[in-house]
Design a protein around this motif. Structure first.
Motif, PDB file in Angstrom:
ATOM      1  N   ASP A  24       0.839  -1.212   0.000  1.00 22.93           N
ATOM      2  CA  ASP A  24       0.000   0.000   0.000  1.00 22.93           C
ATOM      3  C   ASP A  24       0.868   1.254   0.000  1.00 22.93           C
ATOM      4  O   ASP A  24       0.559   2.243  -0.666  1.00 22.93           O
ATOM      5  CB  ASP A  24      -0.916   0.034   1.231  1.00 22.93           C
ATOM      6  CG  ASP A  24      -1.994  -1.048   1.174  1.00 22.93           C
ATOM      7  OD1 ASP A  24      -2.175  -1.644   0.080  1.00 22.93           O
ATOM      8  OD2 ASP A  24      -2.629  -1.310   2.220  1.00 22.93           O
ATOM      9  N   ASP A  41       1.076   6.754  -6.697  1.00 24.54           N
ATOM     10  CA  ASP A  41      -0.087   7.631  -6.922  1.00 24.54           C
ATOM     11  C   ASP A  41       0.321   9.093  -6.833  1.00 24.54           C
ATOM     12  O   ASP A  41      -0.030   9.902  -7.684  1.00 24.54           O
ATOM     13  CB  ASP A  41      -1.169   7.378  -5.852  1.00 24.54           C
ATOM     14  CG  ASP A  41      -2.093   6.245  -6.269  1.00 24.54           C
ATOM     15  OD1 ASP A  41      -1.975   5.796  -7.432  1.00 24.54           O
ATOM     16  OD2 ASP A  41      -2.906   5.808  -5.424  1.00 24.54           O
ATOM     17  N   ALA A  73       0.871   4.111  -2.796  1.00 22.99           N
ATOM     18  CA  ALA A  73       0.589   5.522  -2.471  1.00 22.99           C
ATOM     19  C   ALA A  73       1.689   6.429  -3.030  1.00 22.99           C
ATOM     20  O   ALA A  73       1.411   7.519  -3.554  1.00 22.99           O
ATOM     21  CB  ALA A  73       0.472   5.687  -0.954  1.00 22.99           C
TER      22      ALA A  73
END
Ligand code: 3HC
Length: 523
Positions: free
Chosen positions: A313, A320, A317
């Motif tokens: 994750d 992103d 992130a």
């Protein structure tokens, strides 16, 4: 006026630390008598005081009138007899036992019988000094931190001979001066240096062995661990001669070879390159500041992130935020520039990486993220070892990426990995593929040492944490760090470091393994 039961305080030796201590006392409203051996040294001491308070005036922290008042409170002299009416004298001369003993013998002769005598030693035993005086019950240690006017901690050291009243009065003075006293017994390095110097010496060893560069180690510890200074910048601030003395003293007590001063440190000291005070140490302080390398730009890469869980994750992130396309299905990896195995599980990760190696286009970089599984092992198992690097985030929410290459990593692959990580907005440092990369390899042994200190009953968790936050500007103390980073993670990294080096002191201490087994935090 502050100062509690002390109103007139002497300071013997006006080098960096002595002058800093004199300034702190004078800022606290006390009358100070500063003593040096000769007029030249006295003028140098005056220079330190004027420069340090002048810096505060320039920054608008002190008015010129207040500076004049502070300097007016410090009477400078080369005559020890001027200490005759002081209630407390703090000795801050160079770290030589014979010299300190000589100073204390003189103080015994000139100071009132009820005066408390303190040493600001950072490496010598306070007891060794106390036993040669005529007032061993009135001898304490007061250990200030560099820069003394800024750092909030003062370690107050009691020997088995010191009377409690002398310790209490000195601790009360420290509080009145706006600093935090931590009162402890007389062991080499006390709390802060004992924890700090193993780490500093290990950093010097890392540099010497070619594990990473000076700048990358310093960047790793500031950007990756949030420390105010990297180890080489800090050693240059402290003075490499002092670092050598402190390590020698700690080694003499622990006989732990991690405290045997790094040959590089000794070489620099022998060459007279002592850090900031001589203009050169690990850094050349006269050299023009190097420009920070420009951030890597170029289109955001296509990144495969393999695995599920917190680490995957975190990488997703990061991608992103950088506007990079993320692929997380094994079938979609063909156009990835970078594929990150972030499963957090050695067995599953190996399988994921081997499958990714089949699917990846030529030139794609494959990255493994574990600080405990050897990168070379994962690389070999992948079937494409030349394309594999280690890519470690010491703090999943942070901006630092450590990139490690193995002996099998192909030419230019680590450079490409660094460039891709830079395009993801990460600050990149490079090292060899060894357990813990840079940050974890340096911080977990330090945390292990803190746990050992706690287990041995030398200091309590608050004292240990205060020593590092207030004495060395760490954002959090080591006991809090253990709970924040996870004791299980600490144990895993320490076991990997121990397996790699067989260094006995790197095995996790019983207090840590006990807490992991019991599943309870240290605090
Ligand atoms: N003398 C006096 N004041 C100083 C100073 C100095 N040499 N260096 C910095 N300062 C003051 C500045 O004036 C400023 O004060 P202000 O906020 O009131 O204006 C404040 O410190 C912050 O300074 P800067 O903004 O210029 O610098 P940084 O934010 O980079 O902070 C630092 C500098 C406080 C030194 C910080 O980097 C730090 O905490 N470093 C760690 C230092 C450390 O670990 N010391 C302990 C070493 S071990 C030791 O001393 C024990 C011994 O036994 C070896």
């Amino acid at each position: 006026m502050t100062g509690g039961s002390f109103s007139r305080v002497g300071v013997v030796g006006l080098g960096t630390m002595g002058a800093g201590i004199a300034e702190v006392l004078a800022r606290g409203g006390l009358a100070v008598v500063g003593i040096e051996v000769n007029q030249d040294a006295l003028e140098r001491g005056r220079g330190h005081l004027e420069k340090s308070t002048g810096r505060a005036v320039k920054r608008g922290k002190l008015t010129e009138d207040a500076q004049r008042e502070i300097l007016g409170r410090v009477a400078l002299s080369t005559d020890f007899a001027d200490l005759g009416d002081c209630d407390l004298v703090i000795e801050a001369v160079p770290e030589r036992l014979d010299l300190k003993r000589k100073v204390f013998a003189t103080l015994d002769g000139v100071c009132r019988a009820d005066a408390v005598l303190a040493t600001n030693t950072s490496s010598l035993s306070v007891t060794d000094i106390a036993v040669t005086t005529e007032r061993p019950t009135k001898i304490v240690g007061v250990h200030f931190f560099n820069p003394a006017p800024v750092m909030k901690l003062v370690e107050v050291i009691r020997t088995v001979l010191t009377e409690p009243d002398a310790v209490d009065r000195v601790a009360a003075l420290v509080k009145d001066l706006g600093k935090t006293p931590v009162t402890i017994g007389d062991r080499a390095g006390f709390v802060a240096n004992r924890l700090l110097f193993g780490y500093l010496n290990q950093a010097a060893g890392m540099l010497e062995s070619g594990h990473a560069t000076r700048d990358d180690i310093d960047t790793a510890m500031t950007a990756g661990a949030g420390l105010p200074m990297g180890p080489f910048t800090l050693m240059d601030l402290i003075g490499l001669d002092t670092c050598l003395e402190v390590l020698e003293a700690i080694h003499a007590e622990t006989r732990d070879r991690r405290h045997a001063p790094s040959p590089l440190l000794r070489e620099l000291v022998t060459a007279g390159l002592l850090g900031r005070k001589t203009g050169r140490g690990f850094y050349d302080h006269g050299a023009p500041k190097e420009e920070a390398p420009a951030r890597a730009d170029g289109p955001a890469p296509v990144v495969g992130v393999l695995g599920t869980g917190a680490l995957a994750d975190a990488f997703a992130a990061i991608c992103d935020r950088a506007g990079a396309q993320v692929r997380d299905a094994a079938a979609d990896l063909a156009d990835c520039d970078l594929i990150i195995e972030a499963s957090g599980d050695a067995g599953a990760g190996r399988e994921l990486l081997a499958a990714a190696a089949q699917a990846a286009k030529p030139g794609a970089v494959l990255a493994v993220t574990s600080a405990t599984v050897p990168v070379a092992e994962a690389a070999t198992a992948s079937g494409r070892p030349a394309d594999v690097v280690g890519l470690h985030l010491p703090d999943a929410a942070g901006a630092l990426a450590e990139i490690a290459e193995t002996v099998a990593t192909g030419p230019g692959v680590a450079d490409r990995a660094a460039e891709l990580a830079g395009r993801l907005g990460l600050t990149v440092v490079r090292c060899r593929a060894r357990a813990g990369f840079i940050v974890d390899a340096l911080r977990f042994p330090y945390l292990n040492d803190a746990a050992a200190m706690l287990g041995a009953g030398y200091a309590d968790p608050d004292a240990i944490d205060a020593a590092m936050t207030l004495g060395c500007g760490y954002p959090t103390g080591p006991i809090a760090d253990l709970d924040r980073l996870g004791i299980d993670r600490a144990v895993a990294v320490l076991r990997a470091l121990h397996a790699e080096t067989r260094e006995p002191a790197l095995a996790p201490v019983p207090l840590l393994t006990e807490h992991v087994t019991a599943g309870v935090p240290i605090r």
